[in-house]
Enzyme design. Structure first.
Site, PDB file in Angstrom:
ATOM      1  N   PHE A  14       0.857  -1.171   0.000  1.00  0.00           N
ATOM      2  CA  PHE A  14       0.000   0.000   0.000  1.00  0.00           C
ATOM      3  C   PHE A  14       0.898   1.227   0.000  1.00  0.00           C
ATOM      4  CE2 PHE A  14      -2.493   3.142   2.376  1.00  0.00           C
ATOM      5  CZ  PHE A  14      -3.743   3.002   1.800  1.00  0.00           C
ATOM      6  N   SER A 219      -6.602   7.130   7.960  1.00  0.00           N
ATOM      7  CA  SER A 219      -6.240   5.718   8.019  1.00  0.00           C
ATOM      8  C   SER A 219      -6.237   5.166   6.600  1.00  0.00           C
ATOM      9  CB  SER A 219      -7.217   4.946   8.885  1.00  0.00           C
ATOM     10  OG  SER A 219      -8.330   4.557   8.108  1.00  0.00           O
ATOM     11  N   LYS A 220      -5.789   3.934   6.516  1.00  0.00           N
ATOM     12  CA  LYS A 220      -5.681   3.251   5.231  1.00  0.00           C
ATOM     13  C   LYS A 220      -7.007   3.246   4.472  1.00  0.00           C
ATOM     14  CE  LYS A 220      -3.357  -0.943   4.247  1.00  0.00           C
ATOM     15  NZ  LYS A 220      -2.574  -2.102   4.619  1.00  0.00           N
ATOM     16  N   ARG A 221      -8.084   3.123   5.230  1.00  0.00           N
ATOM     17  CA  ARG A 221      -9.389   2.962   4.589  1.00  0.00           C
ATOM     18  C   ARG A 221     -10.030   4.268   4.148  1.00  0.00           C
ATOM     19  NH1 ARG A 221      -8.424  -0.702   7.990  1.00  0.00           N
ATOM     20  NH2 ARG A 221      -8.765   0.750   9.694  1.00  0.00           N
ATOM     21  N   ASP A 222      -9.472   5.396   4.576  1.00  0.00           N
ATOM     22  CA  ASP A 222     -10.109   6.662   4.217  1.00  0.00           C
ATOM     23  C   ASP A 222      -9.992   6.942   2.715  1.00  0.00           C
ATOM     24  OD1 ASP A 222     -11.168   7.607   6.670  1.00  0.00           O
ATOM     25  OD2 ASP A 222      -9.115   7.921   7.368  1.00  0.00           O
TER      26      ASP A 222
END
Ligand code: GLU
Length: 447
Positions: A14, A219-222
């Site tokens: 990522f 965060s990663k999911r944003d």
């Protein structure tokens, strides 16, 4: 002194935009000062270390155009460095870490403890002169008061981040460590390690974090957190680059849209902002649109061809002139390049897939004689160009006693499969007589 900076990501699979921005600031600083930009893959954690995860980083940097300047010669030619010099991989540098640990052990700066090796940490507070954050005095925490020493090689023989990071910065002659502020807490340890190796530590510049628009931690999911989402959604790399520059840096005059060359000239560490940057998706979208509008026809063409290819349309099957003209009809019409295949894929597909709802409305028996008449007119046109096509369609509509729209809708649907798209007369001109008549014939069969 010649400047040497590095981007040192761990391959997690990522590439966070925070990481992309760190890479960018390092690259800009190298280009601004005429120094070197080094890419070092921190892959000592074997469990997470896959080529796929490394490729996410390499592809992200390539997409942004952040080329690294040196590295060992690679057989797999991971370029885009001159002479196919790779990035450095920590997994290939094990021996160096072992030698360095031996050196620390031999003069008592490190010692064995329950199978692991620990570094003898300085007991006094450590002063950090950070080029962005300013002076930081790092005291030992309560826990560290008990035992400030820290592990540099685990009992399974794995060297730890602090050690390999410092050894590499030292051996690669890094002059400036530019990294996210989340690493400020590691810096006292790193400075002490440098001292134990008998060298001056590099200069540090810890850049503020990127927060969500509402100020929460990203965060990663944003949305927007992954650089890959921009490549996939068809953003313009120059626009993303320009936007990322402004996250934590600002030229004196508050300019926003700037060429990369200008940014390279103006970028410097003292004007990196100290406060956290807020990520504003709307602003990025605006900037992306501005870049799309303002770019040269050649660049538009290049990005468009790339986007079609990713969507499975091989534009190489068509004459270059046709491709160019087709793409030209999409200028100023799309917000994102990823809209292109849906918008104009009909130029490059042999079969037109018609929107069924529109077909039920437009491909009706009533339209058959009208479209048949128009087809005859089109077949007999001297010049198959937009102006002639428009004139011919309007004349035919008038002769038939209907509004132009009555012909426009079925013709557009027949030729593109959609109810909206590029200017009708221009797209007909680009498709050319043969394709247009053929598509009209196929539609007539359905009426
Ligand atoms: N591998 C570390 C990271 O990805 C690098 C830290 C540094 O730049 O020193 O966060």
């Amino acid at each position: 002194m010649s400047i040497r900076v590095r981007f040192a990501p761990s391959p997690t699979g990522f590439l966070h935009i925070g990481g992309a921005r760190t890479a960018l600031f390092n690259w800009l600083y190298a280009r601004h000062t005429g120094g070197k930009f080094i890419l070092r893959i921190e892959d000592t954690d074997a469990a997470r270390n896959t080529q796929q995860a490394v490729d996410v980083i390499l592809n992200g940097l390539r997409w942004m155009g952040l080329h690294w300047d040196e590295g060992p010669l690679t057989s797999d030619a991971t370029g885009p460095c001159k002479g196919d010099r790779g990035p450095y991989y920590q997994s290939q540098r094990r021996e160096r870490y072992e030698q360095r640990v031996e050196a620390l052990l031999s003069h008592g700066a490190a010692y064995e403890h329950e199978g692991a090796i620990k570094f003898r940490m300085q007991r006094e507070p450590v002063l950090i002169h950070d080029l962005v954050v300013g002076e930081v005095r790092r005291e030992l925490t309560d826990r560290e008061q008990q035992d400030p020493d820290f592990v540099i090689v685990r009992s399974d023989g794995q060297p730890v981040f602090h050690l390999v990071n410092v050894v590499d910065d030292l051996e690669m002659g890094i002059t400036h460590v530019i990294r996210g502020e989340d690493h400020l807490s590691n810096t006292a340890k790193h400075i002490c390690l440098f001292k134990a190796f008998g060298v001056h530590p590099p200069k540090y510049a810890h850049i503020p974090l990127i927060l969500n628009h509402d100020g929460s931690k990203m965060s990663k999911r944003d949305t927007g957190a992954s650089l890959t989402s921009y490549t996939e959604e068809g953003y313009v790399p120059e626009a993303v680059l320009n936007y990322l520059c402004l996250l934590g840096w600002s030229p004196k005059n508050n300019r926003e849209i700037m060429s990369l060359q200008e940014i390279v000239e103006l970028f410097d560490l003292p004007n990196v902002l100290r406060h956290n940057a807020r990520f504003d998706m709307e602003k990025l979208k605006w900037m992306n649109y501005e870049y799309t509008r303002q770019m040269s026809a050649d660049r538009f063409h290049e990005l468009a061809v790339h986007t079609f290819a990713r969507a499975g349309f091989d534009t190489n099957r068509f004459p270059l002139d046709y491709v160019k003209k087709a793409i030209d009809t999409c200028r100023d019409k799309i917000k994102l390049f990823s809209d292109l295949p849906g918008y104009a894929g009909f130029y490059f597909s042999d079969e037109v897939q018609c929107d069924p709802e529109a077909a039920a409305k437009d491909f009706v028996a009533e339209n058959k004689p009208r479209v048949t008449r128009l087809r005859e007119v089109f077949a007999g046109l001297g010049d198959f160009n937009a102006a002639e096509l428009e004139r011919a369609l309007k004349e035919t509509a008038a002769t038939l006693g209907v509004k132009a729209g009555v012909l426009v809708h079925p013709v557009r649907l027949a030729c593109t499969g959609k109810t909206a798209g590029p200017s009708l007369y221009h797209l007909l001109e680009v498709l050319g007589r043969e394709k247009v008549l053929d598509r009209l014939d196929k539609a007539l069969q359905r009426m």
